[in-house]
Scaffold this motif. Structure first.
Motif, PDB file in Angstrom:
ATOM      1  N   LEU A  93       1.229  -1.411   0.125  1.00 26.48           N
ATOM      2  CA  LEU A  93      -0.058   0.243   0.074  1.00 26.48           C
ATOM      3  C   LEU A  93       1.130   1.251   0.401  1.00 26.48           C
ATOM      4  O   LEU A  93       0.726   2.242  -0.746  1.00 26.48           O
ATOM      5  CB  LEU A  93      -0.724   0.129   0.694  1.00 26.48           C
ATOM      6  CG  LEU A  93      -2.262  -1.170   1.574  1.00 26.48           C
ATOM      7  CD1 LEU A  93      -3.131  -1.022   2.195  1.00 26.48           C
ATOM      8  CD2 LEU A  93      -2.835  -0.529   0.036  1.00 26.48           C
ATOM      9  N   ILE A  94       2.038   1.402   0.821  1.00 28.68           N
ATOM     10  CA  ILE A  94       3.128   2.216   1.024  1.00 28.68           C
ATOM     11  C   ILE A  94       3.872   2.308  -0.766  1.00 28.68           C
ATOM     12  O   ILE A  94       4.042   3.964  -1.405  1.00 28.68           O
ATOM     13  CB  ILE A  94       4.525   2.372   2.008  1.00 28.68           C
ATOM     14  CG1 ILE A  94       3.412   2.348   3.196  1.00 28.68           C
ATOM     15  CG2 ILE A  94       5.204   2.941   1.817  1.00 28.68           C
ATOM     16  CD1 ILE A  94       4.239   1.667   4.431  1.00 28.68           C
ATOM     17  N   GLU A  95       3.847   1.008  -1.290  1.00 28.77           N
ATOM     18  CA  GLU A  95       5.084   1.820  -3.040  1.00 28.77           C
ATOM     19  C   GLU A  95       4.068   1.826  -3.665  1.00 28.77           C
ATOM     20  O   GLU A  95       4.154   3.146  -4.300  1.00 28.77           O
ATOM     21  CB  GLU A  95       5.013   0.245  -3.132  1.00 28.77           C
ATOM     22  CG  GLU A  95       6.553  -0.179  -2.155  1.00 28.77           C
ATOM     23  CD  GLU A  95       7.175  -1.721  -2.817  1.00 28.77           C
ATOM     24  OE1 GLU A  95       8.193  -2.390  -2.431  1.00 28.77           O
ATOM     25  OE2 GLU A  95       6.372  -1.961  -3.341  1.00 28.77           O
ATOM     26  N   GLN A  96       2.829   1.071  -3.180  1.00 30.77           N
ATOM     27  CA  GLN A  96       1.306   2.098  -4.570  1.00 30.77           C
ATOM     28  C   GLN A  96       0.320   3.376  -4.107  1.00 30.77           C
ATOM     29  O   GLN A  96       0.016   3.954  -4.685  1.00 30.77           O
ATOM     30  CB  GLN A  96       0.078   1.159  -4.314  1.00 30.77           C
ATOM     31  CG  GLN A  96       0.222  -0.530  -5.045  1.00 30.77           C
ATOM     32  CD  GLN A  96       0.821  -0.707  -5.943  1.00 30.77           C
ATOM     33  OE1 GLN A  96       0.354  -0.155  -7.088  1.00 30.77           O
ATOM     34  NE2 GLN A  96       2.447  -0.677  -6.400  1.00 30.77           N
ATOM     35  N   GLY A  97       1.111   4.028  -3.288  1.00 32.74           N
ATOM     36  CA  GLY A  97       1.006   5.696  -2.387  1.00 32.74           C
ATOM     37  C   GLY A  97      -0.438   5.869  -2.360  1.00 32.74           C
ATOM     38  O   GLY A  97      -1.464   7.159  -2.488  1.00 32.74           O
ATOM     39  N   VAL A  98      -0.907   4.270  -1.781  1.00 38.55           N
ATOM     40  CA  VAL A  98      -2.269   4.805  -1.334  1.00 38.55           C
ATOM     41  C   VAL A  98      -2.057   5.210   0.251  1.00 38.55           C
ATOM     42  O   VAL A  98      -3.255   6.231   0.697  1.00 38.55           O
ATOM     43  CB  VAL A  98      -2.568   3.312  -0.943  1.00 38.55           C
ATOM     44  CG1 VAL A  98      -4.265   3.209  -0.180  1.00 38.55           C
ATOM     45  CG2 VAL A  98      -2.658   2.236  -2.088  1.00 38.55           C
ATOM     46  N   THR A  99      -1.227   5.114   0.955  1.00 48.73           N
ATOM     47  CA  THR A  99      -1.701   5.628   2.052  1.00 48.73           C
ATOM     48  C   THR A  99       0.052   6.011   2.783  1.00 48.73           C
ATOM     49  O   THR A  99       1.336   5.430   2.078  1.00 48.73           O
ATOM     50  CB  THR A  99      -1.513   4.786   3.221  1.00 48.73           C
ATOM     51  OG1 THR A  99      -2.838   6.311   4.814  1.00 48.73           O
ATOM     52  CG2 THR A  99      -1.813   3.896   3.649  1.00 48.73           C
ATOM     53  N   THR A 100       0.378   6.436   4.195  1.00 51.43           N
ATOM     54  CA  THR A 100       1.450   6.388   5.253  1.00 51.43           C
ATOM     55  C   THR A 100       2.056   5.308   5.478  1.00 51.43           C
ATOM     56  O   THR A 100       0.748   4.675   6.671  1.00 51.43           O
ATOM     57  CB  THR A 100       2.160   7.690   5.526  1.00 51.43           C
ATOM     58  OG1 THR A 100       0.952   7.815   6.325  1.00 51.43           O
ATOM     59  CG2 THR A 100       1.491   8.896   4.467  1.00 51.43           C
TER      60      THR A 100
END
Length: 203
Positions: A93-100
Motif C-alpha cells: 500500500l505504501i509502494e502504491q502511494g495509497v497511504t503512509t
C-alpha cells in the motif's frame, strides 16, 4: 521429561530428527517480552507423544499462559504468519502511494488491534457472516498483494542502509521519535497475570 524448544522459526520436524527421543520434543514459542505477552505457541511434530503435549499444557496453565496448539509445523507458526501477511500488504500500500506508514499504524492500532483484543478474528468473521464476508472477499482478494518476493521498498532500504530503528531510518525517521515514549508503548498493556505466576513444585 519434556524437551521444549522456544524457536520461532525452525521446523519441529527438523529438531525432532536431531534428538534420540523425538516423542519428548515439541516447540513452546513465547513472545517478547514474555512477562507481558501471555501467548505461547505449542507446535507438535509427527512423533510428539500426547503425554508430552499434555504435560506441557499443564505447566503453561500453571504459569497463566494463553496457549495455541499447532498439530503440525508450518513456517512462521501462527503469529509470524499473520504478521508477515500484514507487513506484505502494508508495504504494498505504501509502494502504491495509497497511504503512509503512520496512517497504516494508526489504522492497525485503533481498529484492528482494539477490535481483535476484545473478540477473536474468526469470532468476528462468524459474527459478520459468510454471505457478507464472501462479498467483501470477492471485491478485495483480487487487489491484495500476492508477491512471493521481497518488495522494492525493502530492497532499497537494505541497499542504502536504511534498515529500521537500529539504523535510525526505515519507514520512519527514528531521530524524530521519542525513544522513551516508544519503549513505554512497546511495554503496554502490562500483563497483569504476571503477578499470579508461580513455578510448579518439582518432584
Amino acid at each position: 521429561m519434556v524437551i521444549a524448544s522456544c524457536t520461532s522459526s525452525i521446523d519441529a520436524e527438523i529438531l525432532a530428527g536431531l534428538v534420540s527421543h523425538p516423542e519428548r520434543l515439541l516447540i513452546a514459542h513465547p513472545f517478547q517480552p514474555v512477562h507481558m505477552l501471555p501467548l505461547v505457541e505449542v507446535v507438535r511434530h509427527e512423533k510428539t507423544a500426547e503425554d508430552t503435549v499434555t504435560r506441557t499444557l499443564a505447566l503453561l496453565e500453571t504459569l497463566h499462559r494463553q496457549v495455541v496448539v499447532l498439530n503440525r509445523s508450518v513456517p512462521g507458526f501462527l503469529v509470524n504468519r499473520f504478521a508477515q501477511a500484514l507487513f506484505r500488504e502494508s508495504i504494498y500500500l505504501i509502494e502504491q502511494g495509497v497511504t503512509t506508514a503512520a496512517d497504516i499504524d494508526r489504522a492497525v492500532k485503533y481498529a484492528v488491534g482494539m477490535r481483535y483484543a476484545s473478540i477473536g478474528l474468526l469470532e468476528y468473521f462468524d459474527a459478520v457472516g459468510y454471505e457478507l464476508e464472501s462479498a467483501i472477499a470477492k471485491n478485495v482478494y483480487p487487489d491484495l498483494c500476492g508477491t512471493r518476493e521481497l518488495q522494492q521498498l525493502v530492497l532499497d532500504g537494505l541497499a542504502t542502509g536504511k534498515t529500521g530503528q537500529a539504523a535510525g531510518q526505515g519507514l520512519y525517521d527514528w531521530s524524530q521519535k521519542d525513544a522513551d515514549d516508544f519503549r513505554r508503548r512497546k511495554q503496554s498493556p502490562y500483563f497483569a497475570g504476571v503477578k499470579e505466576w508461580a513455578m510448579p513444585d518439582v518432584k
